[in-house]
Design an enzyme around this catalytic site. Structure first.
Site, mmCIF file in Angstrom:
data_model
loop_
_atom_site.group_PDB
_atom_site.id
_atom_site.type_symbol
_atom_site.label_atom_id
_atom_site.label_comp_id
_atom_site.label_asym_id
_atom_site.label_seq_id
_atom_site.Cartn_x
_atom_site.Cartn_y
_atom_site.Cartn_z
ATOM 1 N N SER A 94 0.808 -1.216 0.000
ATOM 2 C CA SER A 94 0.000 0.000 0.000
ATOM 3 C C SER A 94 0.848 1.276 0.000
ATOM 4 O O SER A 94 1.540 1.551 -0.954
ATOM 5 C CB SER A 94 -0.953 -0.048 1.196
ATOM 6 N N ASP B 76 -2.403 6.555 -3.421
ATOM 7 C CA ASP B 76 -1.279 5.877 -2.774
ATOM 8 C C ASP B 76 -0.751 4.776 -3.703
ATOM 9 O O ASP B 76 -1.238 4.616 -4.831
ATOM 10 C CB ASP B 76 -1.696 5.342 -1.393
ATOM 11 N N ASP C 139 -0.939 1.606 -4.092
ATOM 12 C CA ASP C 139 -1.768 0.562 -4.705
ATOM 13 C C ASP C 139 -3.150 1.072 -5.098
ATOM 14 O O ASP C 139 -4.004 0.290 -5.517
ATOM 15 C CB ASP C 139 -1.879 -0.664 -3.789
ATOM 16 N N ASP D 11 -5.822 2.525 -3.554
ATOM 17 C CA ASP D 11 -7.108 2.456 -2.850
ATOM 18 C C ASP D 11 -7.410 3.731 -2.070
ATOM 19 O O ASP D 11 -8.508 3.902 -1.567
ATOM 20 C CB ASP D 11 -7.221 1.204 -1.961
#
Ligand code: MG
Length: 456
Positions: free
Chosen positions: A100, A243, A245, A247
């Site tokens: 993440s 961010d 990844d 999400d």
């Protein structure tokens, strides 16, 4: 090294530094445990753009296949796309290789169920128990799993997001948007989403790079100076950053002002509550009290959870909630899927702008009462965290919420949250009040307390 005796799952999945705190052997064995837990069916696997992602995905895939699971490989995709496709395309579950927003050297595994939502804490413990007891199942030679490519994940995801907003209304406004995916996985999806919504898009940091050279993988007001400058330079209506990844989404108004996720989340709460009555909104203990003000105005209830999107997602599902968000920019719209999704948040924000017909800064000013916040993180020796928290608790006073860490109220509208991170050896300190003086005073006091407790 990741300790097999302790917890493997942190706040959001398993996180480690490949080659330092876990190796590929760990990933293979852990994947065999995940495969054992799923027990049947085909598992969708994806990764973000981190440099270790390909190697970890291969290890993950072999472990799952070794346990007898068939694997469908999504390749490089945003986490919410993997989650949405897991649900929509009917997979038994999914695993995303991602850390993440953590620094580039980290990576990790996020396990999602057939509904696309991160598995709950009890199921995490089931996998940990399989790992600890070495009770994983390996398939014999006849039953080893297969693997194949699943090329339709991003297309499925984009169509899903589009189906949940009024695309014609948005396209009619021909918004100009500056997008900063931060060299992360949304590079592959969000620009196409905005294109489909009729926006004029200017991108920065939009080439996938697992070193995150431009601004790191975590979008915060401190790291988004380039986004802010680009929005002002081109006179855009909106800026958005994701961010690593994809999400989480952080927004910036037409003047370049960056808003934390609890402000943009509260704005979306206000907008979305126009269409329902008696709704429930879910947000962690750490986000601004502004949402209670907004929700009360629209007759909605707010539920506070522990910090972490898994808790927010699972609470949304259990309570049949309408919307949820986190101060870090995670927005969860369960009509789409009960996980945070930077693309869905962007589409909803554009719909809000289109429907209200005002600039972002005006809508914020008209909708949200002003509160002042301060936040920081203090690095602490991992072994001393419990002791530090005990010292803080002694100083806490009468009104303390212990949903997660210590949320200490010093008056009706002033609070400070002191909370150990679930993923890193740090203690986070957030404070909020209606005046700058009050917030500064309580914030400084508790930062000093945490620092002196960690040094003593
Ligand atoms: Mg993320």
């Amino acid at each position: 090294m990741v300790s097999p005796q302790g917890r493997l799952f942190g706040t959001n999945g398993v996180r480690f530094i490949p080659g330092v705190s876990a190796d590929l052997e760990f990933v293979i064995k852990f994947a065999e445990c995940i495969g054992t837990y799923f027990s049947e069916g085909e598992v969708l696997v994806g990764r973000d753009g981190r440099l270790s992602g390909e190697a970890l995905t291969l290890a993950l895939t072999s472990g799952l296949m070794s346990s007898g699971r068939d694997v469908a490989e999504a390749g490089l995709v945003p986490t919410p796309a993997l989650q949405y496709a897991t649900k929509t395309l009917g997979y038994r579950g999914g695993v995303m290789v991602t850390a993440s927003h953590n620094p580039a050297e980290y990576n990790g595994l996020k396990v999602v169920g057939s509904d696309g939502v991160e598995i709950n804490r009890l199921d995490e413990q089931k996998i940990e128990k399989i790992f600890r007891d070495d009770s994983l199942k390996r398939a014999d030679w006849k039953n080893v799993g297969t693997s194949r490519a699943e090329p339709s994940v991003i297309k499925t995801y984009l169509n899903g997001v589009l189906s949940k907003v009024n695309a014609r209304l948005i396209a009619g406004r021909k918004f100009s948007v500056v997008m900063d995916p931060g060299n992360g996985a949304q590079c592959l999806a969000a620009p196409y989403l905005l294109d489909m919504l009729g926006c004029k898009i200017i991108t920065i940091n939009s080439i996938i790079d697992g070193r995150f050279p431009a601004r790191g993988p975590e979008p915060t007001p401190e790291t988004l100076g380039d986004l802010s400058a680009a929005v002002r330079a081109v006179g855009a209506d909106l800026g958005v950053a994701y961010d690593g990844d994809g999400d989480r989404a952080i927004f910036c108004d037409e003047n370049g002002a960056i808003y934390w996720g609890d402000q943009s989340g509260s704005l979306l709460t206000d907008y979305l509550l126009e269409r329902v009555t008696d709704a429930t909104i879910v947000t962690p203990i750490s986000s601004s009290q502004v949402v209670e003000v907004v929700a009360a105005k629209r007759g909605a209830k707010v539920i506070r959870t522990r910090v972490g999107s898994v808790d927010v997602s699972r609470t949304i599902i259990e309570r049949g909630a309408f919307f949820g968000f986190e101060e870090n920019g995670g927005c969860i719209y369960p009509a789409h899927i009960a996980v945070r999704d930077g693309g869905m948040a962007t589409a909803l924000m554009l719909e809000c702008l289109a429907a209200r017909g005002l600039s972002f800064s005006k809508i914020i000013a008209n909708t949200l009462p002003r509160f002042f916040q301060a936040k920081t993180k203090v690095h602490v020796p991992p072994a001393r965290v419990k002791e530090i928290m005990k010292t803080i608790e002694k100083q806490a006073g009468v009104r303390v919420e212990k949903v997660d860490g210590l949320k200490i109220w010093t008056d009706e509208k002033t609070w400070v949250l002191v909370r150990p991170s679930g993923t890193e050896p740090i203690i986070r300190i957030f404070a909020e009040s209606e005046t700058e003086e009050k917030v500064n005073s309580v914030f400084k006091k508790f930062v000093r307390l945490v620092k002196s407790a960690s040094a003593s």
